[in-house]
Scaffold this active site. Structure first.
Site, PDB file in Angstrom:
ATOM      1  N   CYS A 109       9.975  -6.476   0.277  1.00 56.19           N
ATOM      2  CA  CYS A 109       8.674  -5.821   0.465  1.00 56.19           C
ATOM      3  C   CYS A 109       7.812  -6.797   1.260  1.00 56.19           C
ATOM      4  CB  CYS A 109       8.084  -5.544  -0.913  1.00 56.19           C
ATOM      5  SG  CYS A 109       6.343  -5.129  -0.929  1.00 56.19           S
ATOM      6  N   CYS A 161       1.474  -4.732 -21.280  1.00 58.79           N
ATOM      7  CA  CYS A 161       1.747  -5.308 -22.605  1.00 58.79           C
ATOM      8  C   CYS A 161       1.705  -4.224 -23.673  1.00 58.79           C
ATOM      9  CB  CYS A 161       0.748  -6.437 -22.915  1.00 58.79           C
ATOM     10  SG  CYS A 161      -0.896  -5.840 -23.337  1.00 58.79           S
ATOM     11  N   CYS A 175      -3.219  -4.498 -16.760  1.00 59.10           N
ATOM     12  CA  CYS A 175      -2.980  -5.161 -18.051  1.00 59.10           C
ATOM     13  C   CYS A 175      -3.608  -6.558 -18.090  1.00 59.10           C
ATOM     14  CB  CYS A 175      -1.471  -5.258 -18.252  1.00 59.10           C
ATOM     15  SG  CYS A 175      -0.974  -6.213 -19.671  1.00 59.10           S
TER      16      CYS A 175
HETATM   17  P1  NAD Z   1       5.762  -3.173   6.286  1.00 60.30           P
HETATM   18  O1  NAD Z   1       5.728  -4.444   7.040  1.00 60.30           O
HETATM   19  O2  NAD Z   1       7.052  -2.486   6.088  1.00 60.30           O
HETATM   20  O3  NAD Z   1       4.782  -2.118   6.997  1.00 60.30           O
HETATM   21  C1  NAD Z   1       3.506  -2.460   7.470  1.00 60.30           C
HETATM   22  C2  NAD Z   1       3.176  -1.546   8.662  1.00 60.30           C
HETATM   23  O4  NAD Z   1       1.825  -1.790   9.060  1.00 60.30           O
HETATM   24  C3  NAD Z   1       4.063  -1.824   9.886  1.00 60.30           C
HETATM   25  O5  NAD Z   1       4.586  -0.616  10.377  1.00 60.30           O
HETATM   26  C4  NAD Z   1       3.103  -2.488  10.865  1.00 60.30           C
HETATM   27  O6  NAD Z   1       3.428  -2.210  12.221  1.00 60.30           O
HETATM   28  C5  NAD Z   1       1.770  -1.872  10.467  1.00 60.30           C
HETATM   29  N1  NAD Z   1       0.596  -2.678  10.823  1.00 60.30           N
HETATM   30  C6  NAD Z   1       0.439  -4.017  10.670  1.00 60.30           C
HETATM   31  N2  NAD Z   1      -0.794  -4.374  11.074  1.00 60.30           N
HETATM   32  C7  NAD Z   1      -1.415  -3.253  11.475  1.00 60.30           C
HETATM   33  C8  NAD Z   1      -2.723  -2.982  12.001  1.00 60.30           C
HETATM   34  N3  NAD Z   1      -3.611  -3.946  12.176  1.00 60.30           N
HETATM   35  N4  NAD Z   1      -3.022  -1.687  12.305  1.00 60.30           N
HETATM   36  C9  NAD Z   1      -2.119  -0.683  12.128  1.00 60.30           C
HETATM   37  N5  NAD Z   1      -0.876  -0.891  11.631  1.00 60.30           N
HETATM   38  C10 NAD Z   1      -0.536  -2.156  11.322  1.00 60.30           C
HETATM   39  O7  NAD Z   1       5.043  -3.459   4.895  1.00 60.30           O
HETATM   40  P2  NAD Z   1       5.168  -2.694   3.477  1.00 60.30           P
HETATM   41  O8  NAD Z   1       6.241  -3.311   2.678  1.00 60.30           O
HETATM   42  O9  NAD Z   1       5.126  -1.225   3.710  1.00 60.30           O
HETATM   43  O10 NAD Z   1       3.793  -3.168   2.784  1.00 60.30           O
HETATM   44  C11 NAD Z   1       2.546  -2.723   3.311  1.00 60.30           C
HETATM   45  C12 NAD Z   1       1.408  -3.461   2.647  1.00 60.30           C
HETATM   46  O11 NAD Z   1       1.287  -3.070   1.286  1.00 60.30           O
HETATM   47  C13 NAD Z   1       1.550  -4.974   2.621  1.00 60.30           C
HETATM   48  O12 NAD Z   1       0.265  -5.549   2.804  1.00 60.30           O
HETATM   49  C14 NAD Z   1       2.038  -5.263   1.217  1.00 60.30           C
HETATM   50  O13 NAD Z   1       1.730  -6.574   0.813  1.00 60.30           O
HETATM   51  C15 NAD Z   1       1.225  -4.240   0.477  1.00 60.30           C
HETATM   52  N6  NAD Z   1       1.691  -3.867  -0.867  1.00 60.30           N
HETATM   53  C16 NAD Z   1       0.741  -3.652  -1.805  1.00 60.30           C
HETATM   54  C17 NAD Z   1       1.112  -3.248  -3.060  1.00 60.30           C
HETATM   55  C18 NAD Z   1       0.064  -2.943  -4.085  1.00 60.30           C
HETATM   56  O14 NAD Z   1       0.428  -2.714  -5.235  1.00 60.30           O
HETATM   57  N7  NAD Z   1      -1.207  -2.905  -3.737  1.00 60.30           N
HETATM   58  C19 NAD Z   1       2.458  -3.084  -3.367  1.00 60.30           C
HETATM   59  C20 NAD Z   1       3.412  -3.268  -2.358  1.00 60.30           C
HETATM   60  C21 NAD Z   1       3.015  -3.662  -1.115  1.00 60.30           C
HETATM   61 ZN    ZN Z   2       6.071  -5.059  -3.175  1.00 63.38          ZN
END
Ligand code: NAD
Ligand code: ZN
Length: 441
Positions: A109, A161, A175
């Protein structure tokens, strides 16, 4: 010592099945059902004339690893941004309220990548990353009552939890004890790591560290799921897909016929788009800097696309023009602070809701004019799509089992564990959506 019966349906004849070679169907049986292979002590065969099968009785003693240190392979990040190194690590037995898991499949991820790159995050090395995975309980520590060896599970980066005010609230999944903590690299109970190499501690990541054949997690960070669910598919529900889906369905809550903008079309964003489609949105506008994402995103319900690079004005203005003043809902899945601001400023006044999902840099600050709030726009954020991991994740798995949710289309690559660095290369190159890492290969 216990015994079990199984039939070797493909055994050609009684004699053939008595040769060592023909024990191999048992190997593939255990591989297929993903159960730990028992130690065989005695094997009996008998011909069942009625069912025209050779019945095989296996006396087995499933060798217990409880209480013992396990030596296994793990992909260790020694330094920020340097390829992971497959090392032999020692994994200590689980302590009170902990479980040790045998990881079978994990995936990458973007959150792993951010903390591995450690740009704008707190660096902590050596560390074992990984938080999207599926596995089987190997052994349990003292006080663990609702999980037992052999249970099929998904570890989750944010726990439940079950006792705190958040776990008791219907609204929150934050949590008090086990909410995501990206800076902590040790177990809660004693402040120590369960991983080591020649006595040197190796840090954990978000309580899961799934880039290891075995890992130890707090029992509250482990969801027990239907054992019939294929772990090589449902493993992606343990982070990205549930996060995106829940961000739309549980937090943004678009109504039927509404317009939704999704920023970032990686696995999380595409799952958010899928959520918008399930909710009945009529327009789903995908925003990404990588035009290769657009074709793929059509499969996830996106109806239109905007590449901010194609415009010489802020993307929020482009979206407002396309939608007569703004979208009804937006979900931000990139982690870029300026994109977060755009995602908020592109929602319609009066009712628009923006949901932040991407993980920002530690010191980022969100800046917008307060009048945007006075004009009745709402800004929200969520971890794990507001799902409570232990209570809610099993039912998301059931959505897949009932064919209400397709997971196969998210899985574009597979690599063997020894090639885990390739999964990083794919993500950094923006290639594919999710890459499954097979621990047994
Ligand atoms: P990923 O790299 O597969 O996808 C990210 C996408 O965003 C890519 O297609 C990229 O080209 C695009 N992108 C990057 N910068 C951009 C911008 N400035 N404008 C438009 N598009 C842009 O990543 P992912 O695994 O899908 O994760 C996405 C995000 O979600 C990450 O920041 C990750 O850390 C976060 N995340 C958050 C949680 C949560 O619980 N909040 C959980 C999982 C992942
Ligand atoms: Zn994740």
């Amino acid at each position: 010592m216990n015994s079990m019966y199984m039939s070797l349906t493909n055994a050609p004849s009684k004699q053939a099945s008595l040769t060592c070679k023909n024990i191999s169907p048992l190997d593939s049986y255990f591989k297929r059902c993903q159960a730990p292979k028992p130690q065989f002590t005695r094997i009996f065969f008998q011909v069942s004339k009625r069912r025209k099968q050779i019945v095989c009785q296996v006396n087995m003693s499933a060798q217990s690893t409880a209480g013992q240190v396990i030596r296994c392979k793990a992909a260790v990040a020694w330094e920020a941004g340097k390829p992971l190194v497959i090392e032999e690590v020692e994994v200590a037995p689980p302590q009170a309220m902990e479980v040790r898991l045998k990881i079978l499949f994990t995936s990458l991820c973007h959150t792993d990548v951010y903390f591995w790159e450690a740009k704008g995050q707190t660096p902590l090395f050596p560390r074992i990353f990984g938080h999207e995975a599926g596995g089987i309980v190997d052994s349990v520590g003292e006080g663990v009552t609702h999980l037992k060896p052999g249970d099929h599970v998904l570890p989750v980066f944010t726990g439940e939890c079950g006792n705190c005010r958040h776990c008791k609230s219907k609204e929150s999944n934050m949590c008090d004890l086990l909410r995501i903590n990206t800076d902590r690299g040790v177990m809660l109970s004693d402040g120590k790591t369960r991983f080591s190499i020649n006595g040197k501690p190796i840090y954990h990541f978000v309580g899961t560290s799934t880039f290891s054949e075995y890992t130890v997690a707090h029992v509250g960070s482990v969801a027990k799921i239907n054992p019939a669910a294929p772990l090589d598919k449902v493993c992606i529900l343990s982070c990205g897909i549930s996060t995106g889906l829940g961000a739309t369905l549980n937090v943004a809550k678009p109504t039927k016929g509404s317009t939704v903008a999704i920023f970032g079309l990686g696995a999380v964003g595409l799952a958010a788009a899928e959520g918008a489609r399930i909710a009945g949105a009529s327009r789903i506008i995908g925003v990404d800097l990588n035009p290769n994402r657009f074709e793929e995103a059509k499969k996830f319900g996106c109806t239109e696309f905007v590449n901010p690079k194609d415009h010489n004005k802020p993307v929020q203005e482009v979206l407002a023009e396309m939608t007569d003043g703004g979208v009804d809902r937006s979900v931000e899945c990139t982690g870029n602070i300026n994109t977060m601001i755009s995602a908020f400023e592109c929602v319609h006044d009066g009712w628009g809701v923006a949901v932040l999902v991407g993980v920002p840099n530690r010191d980022d600050a969100f800046k917008t004019r307060p009048v945007n709030f006075l004009n009745e726009r709402t800004l929200k954020g969520t971890f794990f799509g507001n799902y409570k991991p232990r209570s809610d994740l099993p039912s998301v798995v059931e959505k897949y089992m009932n064919k209400e949710l397709e997971l196969e289309k998210f899985i574009t690559h597979q690599v063997a564990f020894r090639d885990i660095n390739k999964a990083f290369d794919y993500m950094l190159a923006g290639e594919g959506i999710r890459c499954i890492i097979r621990m047994d290969a």
